[in-house]
Design an enzyme around this catalytic site. Structure first.
Site, PDB file in Angstrom:
ATOM      1  N   GLU A  82      22.452   6.602 -74.848  1.00  0.00           N
ATOM      2  CA  GLU A  82      22.677   7.465 -73.699  1.00  0.00           C
ATOM      3  C   GLU A  82      24.037   7.126 -73.107  1.00  0.00           C
ATOM      4  OE1 GLU A  82      19.737   7.392 -70.585  1.00  0.00           O
ATOM      5  OE2 GLU A  82      20.721   8.987 -69.501  1.00  0.00           O
ATOM      6  N   GLY A  93      21.600  -1.327 -66.977  1.00  0.00           N
ATOM      7  CA  GLY A  93      20.491  -2.222 -66.649  1.00  0.00           C
ATOM      8  C   GLY A  93      19.453  -2.239 -67.763  1.00  0.00           C
ATOM      9  N   ALA A  94      19.056  -1.054 -68.193  1.00  0.00           N
ATOM     10  CA  ALA A  94      18.054  -0.943 -69.246  1.00  0.00           C
ATOM     11  C   ALA A  94      18.027   0.491 -69.729  1.00  0.00           C
ATOM     12  CB  ALA A  94      16.671  -1.345 -68.726  1.00  0.00           C
ATOM     13  N   GLU A 127      15.558   3.595 -71.694  1.00  0.00           N
ATOM     14  CA  GLU A 127      14.173   4.015 -71.918  1.00  0.00           C
ATOM     15  C   GLU A 127      13.904   4.580 -73.301  1.00  0.00           C
ATOM     16  OE1 GLU A 127      16.344   5.621 -69.773  1.00  0.00           O
ATOM     17  OE2 GLU A 127      16.116   7.789 -69.912  1.00  0.00           O
ATOM     18  N   ASN A 128      14.658   4.200 -74.344  1.00  0.00           N
ATOM     19  CA  ASN A 128      14.423   4.723 -75.699  1.00  0.00           C
ATOM     20  C   ASN A 128      12.935   4.804 -76.011  1.00  0.00           C
ATOM     21  OD1 ASN A 128      17.329   4.111 -76.154  1.00  0.00           O
ATOM     22  ND2 ASN A 128      16.554   2.018 -76.096  1.00  0.00           N
ATOM     23  N   HIS A 130      10.506   1.536 -63.991  1.00  0.00           N
ATOM     24  CA  HIS A 130      11.385   2.702 -64.115  1.00  0.00           C
ATOM     25  C   HIS A 130      11.498   3.151 -65.575  1.00  0.00           C
ATOM     26  CE1 HIS A 130      14.991   5.150 -63.026  1.00  0.00           C
ATOM     27  NE2 HIS A 130      15.328   4.876 -64.274  1.00  0.00           N
ATOM     28  N   GLU A 131      11.809   2.219 -66.449  1.00  0.00           N
ATOM     29  CA  GLU A 131      11.995   2.586 -67.860  1.00  0.00           C
ATOM     30  C   GLU A 131      10.678   3.060 -68.466  1.00  0.00           C
ATOM     31  OE1 GLU A 131      14.989   2.906 -68.514  1.00  0.00           O
ATOM     32  OE2 GLU A 131      15.833   1.598 -66.987  1.00  0.00           O
ATOM     33  N   HIS A 145       9.847   6.605 -67.470  1.00  0.00           N
ATOM     34  CA  HIS A 145      10.646   7.603 -68.184  1.00  0.00           C
ATOM     35  C   HIS A 145       9.911   8.173 -69.393  1.00  0.00           C
ATOM     36  CE1 HIS A 145      14.490   8.150 -66.351  1.00  0.00           C
ATOM     37  NE2 HIS A 145      14.924   6.918 -66.497  1.00  0.00           N
ATOM     38  N   GLU A 175      16.437  11.096 -63.677  1.00  0.00           N
ATOM     39  CA  GLU A 175      16.719   9.876 -62.912  1.00  0.00           C
ATOM     40  C   GLU A 175      16.221   9.950 -61.469  1.00  0.00           C
ATOM     41  OE1 GLU A 175      17.213   7.323 -64.354  1.00  0.00           O
ATOM     42  OE2 GLU A 175      18.004   7.985 -66.288  1.00  0.00           O
TER      43      GLU A 175
END
Ligand SMILES: [Zn+2]
Length: 880
Positions: free
Chosen positions: A127, A267-268, A270-271, A303-304, A307, A326
């Site tokens: 991303e 930060g991270a 979400e794949n 959060h991830e 997603h 987001e």
């Protein structure tokens, strides 16, 4: 990609893709000197596209093309065009298979986009547009395909081979190599693709979903981090349960994996099924992570994970819709954090970030709507506006609809759009359709940039008992947007009587029992609200719980603020009254002669706070924090940083002197109580204790010095150890500061995450972080230019948190930043563009500062071969 004339991309020019990809088969051959990527795409013309004769266009970036075949036949020269940033095949049938083989060099990839190496492992970040650095592909989120991925690598160096979906095959190959094949049954855009190959240890757990399916949960980390996984794993399970309970969302694959990576721009990520995290956002232990880090990790893991539905199952049509995933997901994770801890404190933290940093963004040259209309480089739009303001917009919808209707709306959204790439408008429409509410005017929140200003005036008529509130809204001009329309603003308020009791809010003409709190819906430029039946002039408590992301102007007196600070039943506004009072006192001292006295009632107010045994400790801990310098600068017209810094220091010193005994009692009263716990109460106690310690060391208290040294040595957790270190570093006890810093480094030098804390404590301190010391930190053996966390912990912390030193009137801080930005632009443009941010607000500062900030920006602008990322930020900042 380097170019001197980056193109602007417009939302208005969106066209559906000319071709769709149904299936992607990838084979990665990973080697030390590069990787060969075999890609087979099953492609068909998009029946919805008007361009029936369009050539096939695939994005690419930094790829070496080895071969192209169509339906098994190699294409020769003239049958395709390799433009470097694209592969174009002019003539293709309706449906076909395209095979492309490319060679890439992950080991030399310092941009950390696409496939790269971090600490000896292969990992990806796709991303927003990283997949095109792996292979040629229609790299846009509205092309969704099913991926099958085979990874081949040396077995001893890379025993773990991961990708999205479920593992379906594995085996041995020649020369000590092996392979694993993964299949993801859910169609997804390429930005959600992920691959990891490394020598990692596996932490296992399981989760049983609401329908009784057992999900394998796995975390993969480097062996040295094996002991730092438990908290994140637990947070993951809490998130999975919460999303089922609150949103009815069940996990869909058989396995969910998290990998920790040291070198990571964000930060991270979400794949699908394989979340990749920056180590600092997932690894934690009591000895190495602060309370704030634990809370951040819990929020990011959630959060991830969230997603998976809000982002992956339903994704964005194009990158202008980034806030679709987001804003909604930040709102979801903030609800989750509020449920896990203290809702009031979470609200205060969110509002603080918004008011300090997002309002600044909204008032600066990069201001953009929650749904932007144009961009040059999408990486520059991973902003507080998209994330935090976007979340506030969703929060307002939630508050306007209420819990039940909002849930109906989100159910409808997920059901209607599962497997689709959609727009923010589709989200709002689902909310409208489910609730029957008209959100037509509300949509302006997505379209108009800038922070609305709500100005309130009032009058009270004793004879009629009528209290009249006049509320006006205006939205400032922002680049490219003037003459904005009024927005739909939910404005929560209450009224208090002199005895501190809430008064009924009966609008003229209403009958029945009047509520004690209500939400007024502002939709016009000006409203006048008349409340009747009031026997005294009330004190208004406005924008309760920060019901909308706006600035409120009302001529509060200090008496009123003191009153609200101790009486407002709304915890958020109680905190806010204290902040407004402190801001007012500090602002009155900016540039004042040294003899100017500090408002004595401020000491009394803080004393009552410290002695209030009824008050929620977590709220007290927040209320004791003075407004930050960054916030004071944001509020100033023409910020004089040195004067603001001095005024704030004076107030802090005055409070600490006046409250010395109470602070000491607070410190001792909040001493550790048994084993380390992560409950809101225990976190509040540590916060209070460390705030008290910091204030006491600020005034050079000898007894506190002894306590700080003892706490530093004896702490059983990082919050207290770092709290003591920070207090020492920010004090004038130079020798103790040096000793503590040395001891801390010695103890933790083999833990990169703690070393990052050690860097940032120094870089953000005006005592330990003057420019010569910052340069020394850059020369420190533990510093690494290729690691974004290290860059952020020194250069980022210096420019964003050590404001007095960064804004040194001689301009040296600005020159320093410009130098580092230019240096980083060649290796990692995303990080370079983010570092520029503090300079972009040069118009905000008093002339002595702004002139030099501008010339630092010009120096960056004049660098040869500027990346598109930095080009956009710098040129927009300098534009008239
Ligand atoms: Zn996100």
């Amino acid at each position: 990609m380097r170019t001197n004339q980056p193109q602007t991309i417009y939302l208005s020019e969106y066209k559906v893709p000319a071709y769709l990809v149904d299936q992607v088969d990838l084979r990665f051959e990973l080697f030390e000197d590069g990787a060969r990527v075999h890609s087979t795409l099953t492609v068909r013309r998009n029946p919805d596209s008007a361009e029936s004769a369009a050539p096939l266009f695939l994005h690419g970036d930094s790829l070496q093309l080895e071969s192209v075949s169509l339906n098994g036949s190699p294409l020769g020269t003239g049958e395709f065009e390799d433009r470097g940033d694209a592969l174009v095949v002019p003539s293709v049938p309706e449906e076909f298979e395209l095979q492309v083989v490319t060679w890439i060099e992950p080991q030399n990839n310092t941009r950390l986009e696409g496939l790269y190496k971090s600490s000896g492992m292969f990992c990806t970040q796709c991303e927003a547009e990283g997949f095109r650095c792996i292979t040629f592909y229609p790299d846009r989120p509205d092309v969704m395909a099913c991926f099958r991925t085979r990874i081949e690598a040396d077995k001893s160096a890379y025993p773990v081979l991961l990708s999205n979906g479920n593992p379906v095959d594995n085996g041995e190959l020649e020369n000590g190599r092996h392979f694993v094949t993964w299949e993801d049954p859910f169609p997804k855009p390429a930005y959600l693709f992920a691959l990891v190959a490394g020598d990692l240890v596996e932490k296992k757990d399981t989760f049983t979903t609401c329908s009784g399916r057992n999900i394998d949960l796995r975390m993969y980390v480097e062996p040295r981090n094996a002991k730092k996984c438990d908290f994140a794993m637990d947070a993951l399970k809490r998130s999975m349960r919460w999303d089922e309970d609150v949103y009815g969302r069940e996990y869909d694959l058989d396995i969910f994996m998290i990998v920790a990576v040291d070198d990571f721009n964000m930060g991270a990520m979400e794949n699908k099924g394989l979340n990749i995290f920056n180590s600092s956002c997932v690894l934690a232990s009591q000895e190495t992570a602060t309370d704030a880090a634990f809370q951040r990790i819990e929020a990011i893991v959630a959060h991830e994970y969230f997603h998976n539905w809000s982002g992956n199952r339903v994704t964005c049509r194009d990158w202008f819709q980034l806030s679709l995933k987001e804003g909604f997901t930040v709102f979801r994770d903030s609800q989750f954090s509020a449920d896990m801890g203290s809702p009031t404190v979470k609200r205060i933290e969110d509002a603080t970030l918004l008011r300090t940093a997002q309002f600044a963004e909204d008032a600066g040259p990069m201001a953009h709507p929650v749904r932007p209309a144009s961009y040059m480089e999408i990486s520059n739009f991973y902003t507080l506006t998209i994330y935090e303001k976007g979340a506030e917009v969703v929060r307002m919808i939630h508050n306007l609809l209420g819990d039940e209707m909002f849930r109906k709306g989100s159910d409808l959204y997920f059901q209607r759009h599962d497997g689709q790439a959609v727009t923010t408008d589709d989200f709002v429409r689902a909310m409208e359709d489910a609730s029957g509410r008209d959100l037509g005017q509300f949509r302006l929140w997505y379209e108009q940039a800038g922070t609305p200003v709500v100005s309130v005036s009032d009058e009270y008529d004793e004879s009629s008992g009528i209290y009249r509130l006049t509320v006006r809204q205006s939205i400032p001009d922002t680049p490219g947007q003037t003459g904005k329309k009024p927005q739909h603003i939910p404005f929560a308020l209450g009224l208090l009587g002199a005895d501190g009791q809430p008064l009924p809010l009966k609008l003229s003409g209403e009958s029945g029992e009047a509520p004690l709190e209500r939400v007024l819906e502002l939709s016009q430029e000006e409203h006048c609200f008349e409340f009747e039946g009031l026997s005294e002039r009330p004190v208004p408590s406005l924008l309760r719980d920060f019901s909308a992301p706006v600035r409120v102007h009302y001529p509060w007196t200090r008496e009123q603020l003191l009153f609200l600070m101790s009486h407002d039943p709304d915890g958020f506004n109680r905190w806010d009254a204290g902040q407004r009072l402190a801001v007012d006192v500090i602002q009155s001292l900016v540039g004042a002669p040294e003899s100017a006295g500090v408002e004595p009632r401020l000491v009394d107010a803080y004393r009552s706070l410290l002695q209030d045994s009824e008050l929620d400790q977590a709220l007290m801990a927040k209320m004791l924090q003075l407004p930050s310098e960054a916030y004071l600068i944001e509020l100033a017209e023409q910020a004089d940083v040195a004067a603001i810094h001095q005024a704030r220091e004076n107030v802090l010193g005055y409070l600490a002197e006046g409250l010395r005994d109470e602070l000491m009692a607070c410190y001792r009263g909040n001493a550790g109580q048994g084993d380390y716990q992560l409950t809101p109460e225990a976190i509040a106690r540590r916060s209070l204790r460390n705030t008290a310690l910091g204030w006491l060391l600020h005034i050079g208290d000898q007894e506190a010095l002894a306590l700080a040294k003892e706490q530093f040595r004896g702490a059983d957790n990082m919050t207290d150890r770092l709290g003591a270190l920070r207090a020492l570093v920010n004090s004038d006890f130079a020798e103790d500061r040096t000793q503590a810093l040395e001891a801390f480094y010695k103890r933790f030098s083999d833990d990169p995450q703690v070393v990052e804390l050690w860097f940032s404590v120094q870089a953000s301190s005006d005592r330990a972080g003057q420019l010569p010391q910052i340069r020394q930190l850059l020369d420190h053996p533990a510093f690494d230019w290729k690691n974004p966390n290290k860059v952020r912990s020194v250069v980022g912390a210096f420019a964003a948190q050590n404001l007095a030193a960064f804004h040194n009137p001689d301009g040296s801080g600005y020159e320093f930043l410009a130098e580092q930005v230019c240096r980083l632009d060649d290796s990692n443009p995303q990080i370079a563009a983010r570092l520029v941010a503090p300079l972009t607000r040069w118009r905000k500062f008093a002339p002595g500062y702004s002139k030099q900030m501008k010339s630092a920006l010009e120096r960056i602008r004049d660098k040869a071969e500027l990346s598109r990322d930095v080009y956009e930020v710098v040129h927009k900042s300098l534009a008239d």
